[in-house]
Design a protein around this motif. Structure first.
Motif, PDB file in Angstrom:
ATOM      1  N   HIS A 112     -22.389  41.701  90.694  1.00 37.56           N
ATOM      2  CA  HIS A 112     -21.650  41.407  91.923  1.00 37.56           C
ATOM      3  C   HIS A 112     -22.497  40.537  92.853  1.00 37.56           C
ATOM      4  O   HIS A 112     -23.684  40.775  93.035  1.00 37.56           O
ATOM      5  CB  HIS A 112     -21.286  42.692  92.682  1.00 37.56           C
ATOM      6  CG  HIS A 112     -20.321  43.560  91.954  1.00 37.56           C
ATOM      7  ND1 HIS A 112     -19.777  44.675  92.532  1.00 37.56           N
ATOM      8  CD2 HIS A 112     -19.796  43.510  90.702  1.00 37.56           C
ATOM      9  CE1 HIS A 112     -18.965  45.270  91.678  1.00 37.56           C
ATOM     10  NE2 HIS A 112     -18.972  44.574  90.554  1.00 37.56           N
ATOM     11  N   TYR A 145     -18.384  30.884  91.233  1.00 36.53           N
ATOM     12  CA  TYR A 145     -18.445  31.946  90.222  1.00 36.53           C
ATOM     13  C   TYR A 145     -17.065  32.598  90.089  1.00 36.53           C
ATOM     14  O   TYR A 145     -16.863  33.734  90.525  1.00 36.53           O
ATOM     15  CB  TYR A 145     -19.490  33.001  90.608  1.00 36.53           C
ATOM     16  CG  TYR A 145     -20.885  32.454  90.707  1.00 36.53           C
ATOM     17  CD1 TYR A 145     -21.597  32.101  89.558  1.00 36.53           C
ATOM     18  CD2 TYR A 145     -21.496  32.281  91.941  1.00 36.53           C
ATOM     19  CE1 TYR A 145     -22.875  31.593  89.647  1.00 36.53           C
ATOM     20  CE2 TYR A 145     -22.785  31.770  92.036  1.00 36.53           C
ATOM     21  CZ  TYR A 145     -23.467  31.428  90.888  1.00 36.53           C
ATOM     22  OH  TYR A 145     -24.737  30.922  90.977  1.00 36.53           O
ATOM     23  N   PRO A 146     -16.095  31.900  89.486  1.00 35.48           N
ATOM     24  CA  PRO A 146     -14.720  32.409  89.457  1.00 35.48           C
ATOM     25  C   PRO A 146     -14.526  33.718  88.681  1.00 35.48           C
ATOM     26  O   PRO A 146     -13.574  34.444  88.944  1.00 35.48           O
ATOM     27  CB  PRO A 146     -13.934  31.263  88.811  1.00 35.48           C
ATOM     28  CG  PRO A 146     -14.938  30.446  88.085  1.00 35.48           C
ATOM     29  CD  PRO A 146     -16.234  30.611  88.809  1.00 35.48           C
ATOM     30  N   ASP A 147     -15.432  34.030  87.784  1.00 27.10           N
ATOM     31  CA  ASP A 147     -15.282  35.261  87.000  1.00 27.10           C
ATOM     32  C   ASP A 147     -16.097  36.424  87.564  1.00 27.10           C
ATOM     33  O   ASP A 147     -16.077  37.519  87.002  1.00 27.10           O
ATOM     34  CB  ASP A 147     -15.684  35.003  85.543  1.00 27.10           C
ATOM     35  CG  ASP A 147     -14.773  33.988  84.873  1.00 27.10           C
ATOM     36  OD1 ASP A 147     -13.563  33.947  85.210  1.00 27.10           O
ATOM     37  OD2 ASP A 147     -15.268  33.223  84.025  1.00 27.10           O
ATOM     38  N   ALA A 148     -16.791  36.207  88.657  1.00 28.55           N
ATOM     39  CA  ALA A 148     -17.651  37.246  89.227  1.00 28.55           C
ATOM     40  C   ALA A 148     -16.949  37.968  90.371  1.00 28.55           C
ATOM     41  O   ALA A 148     -16.040  37.433  91.005  1.00 28.55           O
ATOM     42  CB  ALA A 148     -18.944  36.624  89.736  1.00 28.55           C
TER      43      ALA A 148
END
Length: 165
Positions: A112, A145-148
């Motif tokens: 995260h 960070y689109p997947d975070a």
């Protein structure tokens, strides 16, 4: 030729000096930026911001409360994988400066990202402009960070962590 500065032009107003509370807040930020609350660092911010002993103590106390309060994990090397102070991000053509950006590596928070903003005010979440600014910071980081998981919180001078949804 001598360098031109805006104060050399009499038609431009001279910048207003910072208020006492603004200087204390800037000193608090500087101490946290450096991650150094030592006597030496205190002397440097005292000179940089023109603080008297009471103002210096106030800046040090506020910085200490932020660094050791509920958000102390943001400086714990066992909890964070990456850390940066005064991180610049550009989003939708605007440059933003984040007080602290960390990526957690511990437990359920692993991976995260946290955008952290230092505030001398006890309740920054009640100021719509500050909340919107934090949401913009989150959006900027989420675009990188689109997947975070990206979270944001105010770290207040009374040691609280106030998460921004």
């Amino acid at each position: 030729l001598p360098a031109f500065t805006p104060t050399d032009n009499p038609s431009l107003p001279a910048p207003e000096p910072d208020s006492s509370s603004a200087r204390v807040g800037k000193a608090m930020h500087r101490l946290l930026e450096w991650g150094d609350l030592s006597f030496h660092a205190a002397g440097r911010v005292e000179r940089e911001f023109g603080l008297n002993p009471d103002q210096l103590l106030e800046a040090q106390t506020k910085a200490q409360r932020i660094k050791t309060g509920a958000g102390a994990w943001a400086w714990d090397l066992a909890a964070i994988a990456w850390q940066g102070n005064e991180v610049e991000l550009t989003h939708q053509g605007e440059t933003h400066r984040l007080d602290r950006l960390v990526q957690r590596k511990d437990g359920a928070h692993q991976g995260h990202w946290w955008v952290l903003d230092y505030k001398t005010a006890a309740h920054p979440e009640r100021q719509a402009g500050l909340v919107e600014k934090m949401k913009t910071y989150k959006s900027a980081l989420a675009a990188i960070y689109p997947d975070a998981v990206v979270k944001a919180a105010f770290l207040t001078a009374d040691g609280a962590v106030i998460e921004v949804a």
